[in-house]
Design a protein around this motif. Structure first.
Motif, PDB file in Angstrom:
ATOM      1  N   MET A 183      50.226  77.430  64.469  1.00  0.00           N
ATOM      2  CA  MET A 183      51.326  77.599  63.520  1.00  0.00           C
ATOM      3  C   MET A 183      50.870  77.284  62.103  1.00  0.00           C
ATOM      4  SD  MET A 183      54.548  75.795  65.464  1.00  0.00           S
ATOM      5  CE  MET A 183      55.031  76.248  67.127  1.00  0.00           C
ATOM      6  N   ASP A 256      64.792  78.181  62.957  1.00  0.00           N
ATOM      7  CA  ASP A 256      64.758  79.594  62.612  1.00  0.00           C
ATOM      8  C   ASP A 256      64.729  80.453  63.869  1.00  0.00           C
ATOM      9  OD1 ASP A 256      62.166  79.493  63.590  1.00  0.00           O
ATOM     10  OD2 ASP A 256      61.219  79.461  61.616  1.00  0.00           O
ATOM     11  N   GLU A 257      64.528  81.749  63.700  1.00  0.00           N
ATOM     12  CA  GLU A 257      64.574  82.667  64.836  1.00  0.00           C
ATOM     13  C   GLU A 257      63.445  82.436  65.838  1.00  0.00           C
ATOM     14  OE1 GLU A 257      62.257  84.404  61.452  1.00  0.00           O
ATOM     15  OE2 GLU A 257      64.234  83.466  61.699  1.00  0.00           O
ATOM     16  N   THR A 258      62.384  81.735  65.408  1.00  0.00           N
ATOM     17  CA  THR A 258      61.275  81.457  66.329  1.00  0.00           C
ATOM     18  C   THR A 258      61.479  80.159  67.109  1.00  0.00           C
ATOM     19  OG1 THR A 258      59.937  80.165  64.758  1.00  0.00           O
ATOM     20  CG2 THR A 258      59.740  82.590  64.671  1.00  0.00           C
ATOM     21  N   ARG A 260      61.520  77.186  65.518  1.00  0.00           N
ATOM     22  CA  ARG A 260      60.922  76.099  64.734  1.00  0.00           C
ATOM     23  C   ARG A 260      61.967  75.498  63.809  1.00  0.00           C
ATOM     24  NH1 ARG A 260      55.208  76.434  61.343  1.00  0.00           N
ATOM     25  NH2 ARG A 260      55.490  74.564  60.064  1.00  0.00           N
TER      26      ARG A 260
END
Length: 489
Positions: A183, A256-258, A260
């Motif tokens: 990441m 968020d959308e991930t 994280r």
């Protein structure tokens, strides 16, 4: 008795007890320990054993190179001591009538293990439930080596990262570490909680040149150390570039959308976009095994024990972060989860189980902390309200004095606060902060508390003096002198 000595938990308290038991049973104080007739079995549900939890911030910072450097004993070391260590085995139940424990193995299979004596050294776990969203990626508690490895992996530039560089061996969750290492490092990190973990992690994170924001629900950091220490530390944190949000309670973390963590939201409306968060709002004792049995819990919620670490059930002991101990100032049971407490109590229980009954000792809550260049220490009762609740009439004084003779290079301001009981003059506690060997001076206070000394007796202590080390009147003695004057008014 030939039934095994069974230990639940393979860290400080558990392995100290197991090691001491083997040495005492063998009648051999040397490093080489011959086999004993009575088996000792240690069940550890994880893979890490005997590690220095207090060293994790310095591993995250990069001052400690490898996770293996934080291990006091490797699994091979444990086995060589004649201890049957079973990693990946979780004790899921206790039958105190049958004197057995139920164990879940790595593959999920369960079996029953009998015991002659049982030690619960199950530790504590980080508290996260007050803050929704702490299960997001890049939200860490730093309560364990895998968590510390994940954060350091995340902070390391992707092109520079290698799982092998973490040095965790077969105990490391290498898949998780690799995931974080892939990441992008964060630009802004939120630290939630201004206690031990929060302050130490501010220093660790700042070393990676990220923007660090510290959120503290109370008006000051380090509440256990008192306002005098907190104010010095807060000023120093700001000098180091840490943004403080005091009196701001975190409501939740967003992702968020991930998956994280991406935003921190406070109850008062403050919001901050973040790439990672460290949550250090306290710990809770792991006492689930005791619940539903005859093993009694204390008022703190930890397991109640006596002066030998014995619980309310014969043959069952408890030490470390899951257990209460006797407080040397109040005389009452207290729960203070600290490393020396666990090691010392474990060693005593191991000796007792081997046949030499040994007290675990009292506690004063003595602790030290490094906040960048400031050193902090505390011991005993430092809060006046807490002292009153314990039945004392507290009087406190705070002084600032030089750490060395004024003419000798390197002298730094050292702030000391001492608390005493007005009626008896007995010292109740103290705290200290400064840049020049301030923290270690708290050991004088801790020793005085253990001895039940009055402030007048502390004032007359024959402490060492030489210009490179201390003024003629050590700062602790100066504060005792001032407090003794206040008590005589």
């Amino acid at each position: 008795m030939t039934e095994p000595f069974v230990v639940v938990g393979g860290d400080a308290g558990g392995l100290s007890a197991a090691s001491k038991f083997v040495r005492e049973s063998a009648g051999d104080s040397d490093d080489h320990v011959p086999a004993t007739e009575r088996e000792v079995i240690v069940f550890e549900r994880g893979q890490w054993v005997s590690y220095a939890h207090c060293g994790t911030p310095y591993f995250v910072k990069g001052e400690i190179d490898h996770l293996s450097d934080l291990l006091s004993l490797s699994p091979d070391d444990v086995e060589s001591r004649g201890i049957d260590l079973r990693r990946g085995h979780e004790v899921v139940g206790i039958d105190t009538d049958a004197e057995t424990v139920t164990v879940a193995g790595p593959s999920g299979d369960r079996h029953t293990q009998s015991y002659g004596d049982l030690l619960l050294a199950t530790g504590a776990r980080a508290i996260t439930d007050p803050i929704p969203g702490t299960d997001a990626d890049a939200a860490f508690t730093i309560h364990g080596l895998d968590s510390a490895a994940g954060l350091r992996a995340l902070l390391t530039p992707v092109d520079d990262f290698s799982v092998a560089d973490l040095g965790g061996g077969d105990a490391l969750d290498s898949e998780e570490a690799a995931r974080y290492g892939a990441m992008d490092p964060p630009e802004t990190v939120a630290v939630v909680g201004g206690g031990y973990v929060g302050i130490e992690m501010c220093e660790a994170l700042a070393a990676w040149d990220v923007d660090v924001h510290l959120f503290q629900r109370a008006d000051h950091v380090l509440p256990a150390f008192g306002e005098a220490v907190a104010e010095v530390v807060e000023e120093h944190l700001r000098e180091q570039g840490i943004t403080l949000h005091l009196g701001e309670a975190v409501d939740h973390l967003e992702q968020d959308e991930t998956g994280r963590v991406s935003r921190l939201v406070c109850t008062g409306g403050t919001e901050l976009a973040v790439g990672a968060a460290v949550v250090g709002v306290g710990v809770r004792p792991n006492v689930e095994l005791a619940e539903g049995t005859d093993i009694e819990l204390g008022e703190s919620g930890a397991i109640a024990t006596d002066e030998f670490g014995r619980t309310s059930v014969a043959g069952v002991y408890a030490v470390g972060d899951c257990a209460e101990m006797h407080h040397v100032v109040t005389g009452d049971p207290a729960w203070v989860p600290l490393g020396l407490t666990a090691n010392r109590a474990g060693r005593a229980v191991g000796q007792t189980v081997a046949g030499d009954r040994t007290e675990v000792g009292g506690i004063a809550g003595t602790a030290v902390l490094k906040a960048f260049e400031q050193e902090c220490g505390r011991s005993g009762i430092t809060d006046l309200a807490e002292a009153r609740e314990a039945g004392f009439d507290p009087v406190a004084k705070t002084i600032t004095a030089g750490s060395r003779s004024g003419y000798y290079p390197g002298s730094e301001e050292t702030t000391v606060r001492l608390v005493a009981d007005r009626e008896t003059g007995r010292l109740l506690g103290g705290s200290i902060v400064g840049r020049d060997r301030a923290a270690i001076r708290i050991d004088t206070v801790a020793t005085a508390l253990e001895a039940g000394m009055t402030v007048g007796e502390v004032e007359r202590l024959d402490l060492a003096y030489a210009p490179p080390f201390s003024p003629v009147w050590d700062p602790v003695l100066v504060c005792a002198k001032v407090l003794a004057g206040a008590l005589s008014e």
